[in-house]
Scaffold this motif. Structure first.
Motif, PDB file in Angstrom:
ATOM      1  N   VAL A 331      15.202  74.027  35.728  1.00 33.38           N
ATOM      2  CA  VAL A 331      15.603  73.766  37.200  1.00 33.38           C
ATOM      3  C   VAL A 331      14.826  74.696  38.140  1.00 33.38           C
ATOM      4  O   VAL A 331      14.972  76.067  37.943  1.00 33.38           O
ATOM      5  CB  VAL A 331      17.043  73.567  37.429  1.00 33.38           C
ATOM      6  N   SER A 332      14.179  74.294  39.090  1.00 34.60           N
ATOM      7  CA  SER A 332      13.662  75.386  40.130  1.00 34.60           C
ATOM      8  C   SER A 332      14.283  75.153  41.614  1.00 34.60           C
ATOM      9  O   SER A 332      13.944  76.142  42.310  1.00 34.60           O
ATOM     10  CB  SER A 332      12.215  74.791  40.341  1.00 34.60           C
ATOM     11  N   HIS A 333      14.974  74.226  41.712  1.00 32.45           N
ATOM     12  CA  HIS A 333      15.832  74.194  43.415  1.00 32.45           C
ATOM     13  C   HIS A 333      17.076  73.515  42.775  1.00 32.45           C
ATOM     14  O   HIS A 333      17.282  72.624  42.248  1.00 32.45           O
ATOM     15  CB  HIS A 333      14.977  73.294  44.059  1.00 32.45           C
ATOM     16  N   PHE A 334      18.182  74.070  43.607  1.00 28.44           N
ATOM     17  CA  PHE A 334      19.510  73.621  43.816  1.00 28.44           C
ATOM     18  C   PHE A 334      19.925  73.319  45.187  1.00 28.44           C
ATOM     19  O   PHE A 334      19.607  74.036  46.066  1.00 28.44           O
ATOM     20  CB  PHE A 334      20.417  74.676  43.354  1.00 28.44           C
ATOM     21  N   THR A 335      20.654  72.076  45.209  1.00 24.74           N
ATOM     22  CA  THR A 335      21.030  71.781  46.686  1.00 24.74           C
ATOM     23  C   THR A 335      22.608  71.523  46.661  1.00 24.74           C
ATOM     24  O   THR A 335      23.035  70.750  45.776  1.00 24.74           O
ATOM     25  CB  THR A 335      20.508  70.458  46.994  1.00 24.74           C
ATOM     26  N   PHE A 336      23.160  72.569  47.393  1.00 24.74           N
ATOM     27  CA  PHE A 336      24.395  72.326  47.519  1.00 24.74           C
ATOM     28  C   PHE A 336      25.290  72.083  48.891  1.00 24.74           C
ATOM     29  O   PHE A 336      24.192  72.183  50.018  1.00 24.74           O
ATOM     30  CB  PHE A 336      25.109  73.887  47.127  1.00 24.74           C
ATOM     31  N   TYR A 337      26.186  71.449  49.146  1.00 23.19           N
ATOM     32  CA  TYR A 337      26.892  71.103  50.285  1.00 23.19           C
ATOM     33  C   TYR A 337      28.192  71.793  50.349  1.00 23.19           C
ATOM     34  O   TYR A 337      29.198  71.683  49.519  1.00 23.19           O
ATOM     35  CB  TYR A 337      26.987  69.573  50.502  1.00 23.19           C
ATOM     36  N   ASP A 416      27.700  68.180  38.269  1.00 20.68           N
ATOM     37  CA  ASP A 416      28.609  68.956  38.659  1.00 20.68           C
ATOM     38  C   ASP A 416      28.570  70.357  38.260  1.00 20.68           C
ATOM     39  O   ASP A 416      27.890  70.720  36.977  1.00 20.68           O
ATOM     40  CB  ASP A 416      30.018  68.702  38.422  1.00 20.68           C
ATOM     41  N   LEU A 417      29.278  71.341  38.658  1.00 21.62           N
ATOM     42  CA  LEU A 417      29.294  72.705  38.362  1.00 21.62           C
ATOM     43  C   LEU A 417      29.730  73.026  36.943  1.00 21.62           C
ATOM     44  O   LEU A 417      29.623  74.108  36.249  1.00 21.62           O
ATOM     45  CB  LEU A 417      30.031  73.541  39.091  1.00 21.62           C
ATOM     46  N   ASP A 418      30.503  72.108  36.384  1.00 29.15           N
ATOM     47  CA  ASP A 418      31.042  72.238  34.939  1.00 29.15           C
ATOM     48  C   ASP A 418      30.464  71.321  33.949  1.00 29.15           C
ATOM     49  O   ASP A 418      30.895  71.273  32.844  1.00 29.15           O
ATOM     50  CB  ASP A 418      32.664  71.895  34.864  1.00 29.15           C
ATOM     51  N   GLU A 419      29.171  71.134  34.313  1.00 33.45           N
ATOM     52  CA  GLU A 419      28.376  70.170  33.422  1.00 33.45           C
ATOM     53  C   GLU A 419      27.053  70.749  33.235  1.00 33.45           C
ATOM     54  O   GLU A 419      26.251  71.424  34.041  1.00 33.45           O
ATOM     55  CB  GLU A 419      28.230  68.623  33.870  1.00 33.45           C
ATOM     56  N   PHE A 420      26.668  70.687  32.059  1.00 33.51           N
ATOM     57  CA  PHE A 420      25.208  71.121  31.611  1.00 33.51           C
ATOM     58  C   PHE A 420      24.800  70.022  30.599  1.00 33.51           C
ATOM     59  O   PHE A 420      24.988  69.664  29.775  1.00 33.51           O
ATOM     60  CB  PHE A 420      25.273  72.534  30.971  1.00 33.51           C
ATOM     61  N   ILE A 421      23.395  69.692  30.892  1.00 37.67           N
ATOM     62  CA  ILE A 421      22.589  68.906  30.028  1.00 37.67           C
ATOM     63  C   ILE A 421      21.998  69.400  29.019  1.00 37.67           C
ATOM     64  O   ILE A 421      21.004  70.335  29.391  1.00 37.67           O
ATOM     65  CB  ILE A 421      21.843  67.831  30.953  1.00 37.67           C
ATOM     66  N   ILE A 422      22.232  69.658  27.788  1.00 38.86           N
ATOM     67  CA  ILE A 422      21.627  70.477  26.889  1.00 38.86           C
ATOM     68  C   ILE A 422      21.009  69.824  25.696  1.00 38.86           C
ATOM     69  O   ILE A 422      21.661  68.733  25.056  1.00 38.86           O
ATOM     70  CB  ILE A 422      22.828  71.211  25.987  1.00 38.86           C
ATOM     71  N   PRO A 423      19.625  70.159  25.661  1.00 43.13           N
ATOM     72  CA  PRO A 423      18.737  69.357  24.865  1.00 43.13           C
ATOM     73  C   PRO A 423      19.211  69.953  23.345  1.00 43.13           C
ATOM     74  O   PRO A 423      19.495  71.163  22.992  1.00 43.13           O
ATOM     75  CB  PRO A 423      17.336  69.643  25.099  1.00 43.13           C
ATOM     76  N   ARG A 424      18.921  68.991  22.252  1.00 43.64           N
ATOM     77  CA  ARG A 424      19.285  69.486  20.745  1.00 43.64           C
ATOM     78  C   ARG A 424      18.182  70.160  20.288  1.00 43.64           C
ATOM     79  O   ARG A 424      18.031  70.977  19.590  1.00 43.64           O
ATOM     80  CB  ARG A 424      19.398  68.269  19.935  1.00 43.64           C
ATOM     81  N   ASN A 426      14.885  70.495  21.749  1.00 45.20           N
ATOM     82  CA  ASN A 426      14.047  71.087  22.801  1.00 45.20           C
ATOM     83  C   ASN A 426      14.730  72.439  23.298  1.00 45.20           C
ATOM     84  O   ASN A 426      15.714  72.325  23.455  1.00 45.20           O
ATOM     85  CB  ASN A 426      13.256  70.239  23.831  1.00 45.20           C
ATOM     86  N   TYR A 427      13.672  73.355  24.042  1.00 47.03           N
ATOM     87  CA  TYR A 427      14.475  74.513  24.631  1.00 47.03           C
ATOM     88  C   TYR A 427      15.086  74.183  26.133  1.00 47.03           C
ATOM     89  O   TYR A 427      15.908  74.690  26.542  1.00 47.03           O
ATOM     90  CB  TYR A 427      13.533  75.652  24.517  1.00 47.03           C
ATOM     91  N   THR A 428      14.048  73.291  26.778  1.00 46.56           N
ATOM     92  CA  THR A 428      14.107  73.174  28.341  1.00 46.56           C
ATOM     93  C   THR A 428      14.274  71.915  28.325  1.00 46.56           C
ATOM     94  O   THR A 428      13.877  70.904  27.673  1.00 46.56           O
ATOM     95  CB  THR A 428      13.200  73.653  29.006  1.00 46.56           C
ATOM     96  N   LEU A 429      14.677  71.432  29.548  1.00 46.42           N
ATOM     97  CA  LEU A 429      14.765  70.091  29.805  1.00 46.42           C
ATOM     98  C   LEU A 429      13.597  69.382  30.282  1.00 46.42           C
ATOM     99  O   LEU A 429      13.056  68.194  30.179  1.00 46.42           O
ATOM    100  CB  LEU A 429      15.810  69.861  31.406  1.00 46.42           C
ATOM    101  N   THR A 430      12.550  70.134  30.838  1.00 48.55           N
ATOM    102  CA  THR A 430      11.183  69.882  31.200  1.00 48.55           C
ATOM    103  C   THR A 430      10.647  69.356  29.768  1.00 48.55           C
ATOM    104  O   THR A 430       9.727  68.415  29.512  1.00 48.55           O
ATOM    105  CB  THR A 430      10.300  70.928  31.943  1.00 48.55           C
ATOM    106  N   GLU A 431      10.644  70.006  28.766  1.00 49.93           N
ATOM    107  CA  GLU A 431      10.082  70.148  27.401  1.00 49.93           C
ATOM    108  C   GLU A 431      10.778  68.726  26.891  1.00 49.93           C
ATOM    109  O   GLU A 431      10.147  67.839  26.149  1.00 49.93           O
ATOM    110  CB  GLU A 431      10.492  71.071  26.204  1.00 49.93           C
ATOM    111  N   LEU A 432      11.971  68.404  27.047  1.00 44.89           N
ATOM    112  CA  LEU A 432      12.786  67.235  26.499  1.00 44.89           C
ATOM    113  C   LEU A 432      12.154  65.981  27.235  1.00 44.89           C
ATOM    114  O   LEU A 432      11.856  65.012  26.404  1.00 44.89           O
ATOM    115  CB  LEU A 432      14.307  67.226  26.804  1.00 44.89           C
TER     116      LEU A 432
END
Length: 616
Positions: A331-337, A416-424, A426-432
């Motif tokens: 991830v390269s950018h985060f948008t918070f409110y 959300d802040l308590d959630e993570f998308i974890i690939p099995r 691959n190492y990164t989401l971009t690779e996934l």
């Protein structure tokens, strides 16, 4: 001779009982018939009333049906009003609007106009049966999307000013729409050129029967000192995910149908044309931005959208873990409110925004592919959360972030802040995402959906928290993804607690757990659980601790990021500890002693007595 065995009194009782049963059956039948008759009368009455209202062009206006996507996206509430009736005296000042002999309205302002008898058109798109009547009465119709008459436009209030200074348009702050009966706020405006040209405004208003409004486009003059305007009728599209509360996030759609109508610089949403605009939104137009073509490259740019931070959120370590682990994931950018945020979390985000954290990584020779940027927008929505609107109006925030990220990031994750998308694998989401594109034809894929897995905080900690030999053992013992490795065995089905990564330019309306609407020809790919899942760290969702009784298993997939994650978080936490007044980390817990098996021993006297009892 036959003699009846039943006495006469019993025969009479049996006869009366039979007649009573018949009476009750007849009465029940009549009640059922009466119920259906009354119900049918109510239905017929409603049908005739709706038909009568639809034929009336003065007091109640009909919807204008469109054959394109915009018409299909309209809310299907019967009392939604999308057109204005100029017979409402509140639309115009009394001193400038008078009724003529033909029954129409005209503006009476000799200073503005040469003619003293200018018919004010009624912006209604009548059907064929009403067209002749309106034409005979001298009333002209303005369909949705058509510009207001230029002569009327000149009589409307000018661009808002604060004293002698021209008011600057804002982007990303809640502003009120005055003159409405119910609460109506607008937050941001975007130029949407994907189908029909339009300005799409993110706002919040009444869920059922939203009030009708206008869009006033503002264009600066050559010297920039003044603004001239163009006005079109708007449509309010209530966002589907509203939990049937009184207020909901919404889109205000302002069409740019006129061929000579350029993309405006700013827009105001007004409910009464003669009232000065109470809001001025800067139009975000990616055609004018230098980074608009970034998503046309083959490089995956991944952003994250987070719902409004509330309840004075101040979990500094959890926030650092969220930022750094997602940064490792690509991830390269985060948008918070910012609804309400604590001082420590605000301090951490401020150091990400000014680049201090990135410079710290470079100084420590830590591997960082690109600088992580953060946007923090104010979120002062004046609606009561969970009673008037769902969770601080999170659906307005998610859709604002979606359109804010469009053409700037190739993909956006809404988590959300308590959630993570974890690939099995691959190492990164971009690779996934690249790996999924090779396995599956992703040409028509607009979103990737991931099944939810609960890592309940009530589950026992992983044994890694007791390992004190590793450096930063106390820090690792306090990171969620390292400490909690037991999860619920059964995953939630898709669209239930699931989260997704989408391509913003193909999404029209985003939801919390799935995309509500794509552009035509796009859809969602349900990612298999053996490729990646959503790891959700939270307490039992229904209160108590009964959730730990559900079947569970150990999942240490997130431990492959341990070394990099702990190194990054430790350096940032140490660097910001004094600046942001971060607390000392608690010491790692000590391993509990092994449980001894208790063996019941019996003495000889007890054994002998037991044998005697058995012999007896």
């Amino acid at each position: 001779m036959y003699v009846s065995s039943s006495p006469p009194g019993r025969k009479k009782r049996i006869k009366r009982t039979a007649w009573g049963s018949r009476d009750r059956a007849g009465m029940s039948f009549l009640i059922v018939v009466a119920f259906f008759a009354i119900f049918g009368i109510i239905i017929l009455t409603e049908v005739f009333m709706i038909d009568d209202r639809s034929r009336t062009g003065g007091s109640l206006l009909r919807h204008v049906s469109l054959s394109n996507r915009l018409g299909e996206s309209m809310p299907d509430y019967e009392d939604t009003k999308v057109d204005y009736n100029f017979e409402e005296a509140s639309l115009f000042m009394r001193d400038k609007l008078v009724r003529d002999r033909a029954g129409g309205f005209r503006l009476n302002d000799p200073i503005l106009f040469d003619s003293a008898n200018i018919q004010v058109p009624i912006p209604v798109a009548p059907e064929s049966d009403a067209r002749g009547h309106n034409a005979a009465a001298g009333i002209h119709a303005i369909p949705w999307g058509q510009l207001l008459d230029p002569k009327i436009e000149k009589s409307l209030p000018s661009y808002p000013r604060v004293g002698n200074i021209t008011r600057s348009p804002t982007d990303g702050s809640w502003q009120v729409v005055n003159g409405t009966r119910f609460k109506f706020f607008v937050f941001s405006a975007f130029y949407d050129r994907r189908d029909a040209r339009m300005v799409r405004v993110v706002g919040a208003t009444k869920t059922r029967g939203p009030e009708r409004v206008w869009c006033r486009f503002w264009y600066p003059t050559a010297n920039g000192t003044h603004h001239y305007s163009a006005t079109v009728m708007a449509r309010v599209k209530v966002i589907r995910e509203n939990w049937n509360l009184k207020y909901s996030a919404c889109f205000i759609i302002c069409p740019l149908r006129a061929a000579k109508l350029n993309v405006p610089h700013a827009v105001s949403i007004v409910a009464r044309l003669r009232l000065p605009p109470s809001n001025v939104l800067l139009l975000r137009n990616t055609d004018r931005d230098i980074d608009v073509n970034r998503t046309l490259t083959n490089v995956t740019e991944l952003g994250v959208c987070v719902k409004p931070l509330h309840f004075n959120y101040d979990k500094a370590l959890y926030l650092l873990e969220f930022l750094e682990l997602n940064s490792i994931l690509g991830v390269s950018h985060f948008t918070f409110y910012n609804h309400t945020i604590g001082p420590r979390s605000a301090c951490i985000l401020r150091h990400y925004m000014n680049g201090a954290v990135h410079r710290l990584h470079l100084r420590n020779n830590q591997t960082v592919e690109r600088r992580v940027t953060v946007s923090l927008l104010p979120w002062n929505l004046r609606m009561q959360s969970q009673k008037e609107i769902r969770t601080e109006g999170l659906f307005a925030a998610l859709n604002d972030c979606l359109y804010r990220s469009m053409y700037r990031h190739t993909h956006v994750a809404l988590i959300d802040l308590d959630e993570f998308i974890i690939p099995r694998h691959n190492y990164t989401l971009t690779e996934l995402l690249a790996w999924l594109a090779k396995r599956i034809n992703a040409r028509n894929t607009g979103a990737y959906s991931f099944q939810n897995a609960f890592f309940y905080l009530q589950f026992a900690d992983d044994g890694v928290v007791y390992d004190t030999d590793n450096p930063n053992a106390n820090l690792r013992a306090n990171l969620l993804t390292q400490r909690k490795t037991r999860r619920r065995s059964k995953l939630h089905p898709q669209k239930q607690r699931s989260k997704y990564i989408c391509r913003p330019e193909v999404v029209i309306e985003a939801g919390n757990h799935f995309v509500w609407e794509f552009i035509p020809g796009r859809g969602t790919l349900n990612v298999p659980a053996d490729s990646a899942i959503l790891q959700h760290y939270r307490v039992c969702e229904f209160g108590g601790d009964d959730c730990i009784k559900t079947p569970s298993l150990t999942d240490r997939t997130a431990h492959k990021y341990s070394a990099t994650l702990v190194d990054r978080v430790a350096s940032i936490y140490t660097h910001l500890k004094d600046v942001c007044h971060l607390p000392d980390l608690p010491l790692p817990p000590t391993r509990p002693p092994p449980t001894k098996k208790h063996t019941l021993t019996l003495n000889n006297a007890t054994r002998n007595s037991t044998k005697i009892r058995k012999l007896r």
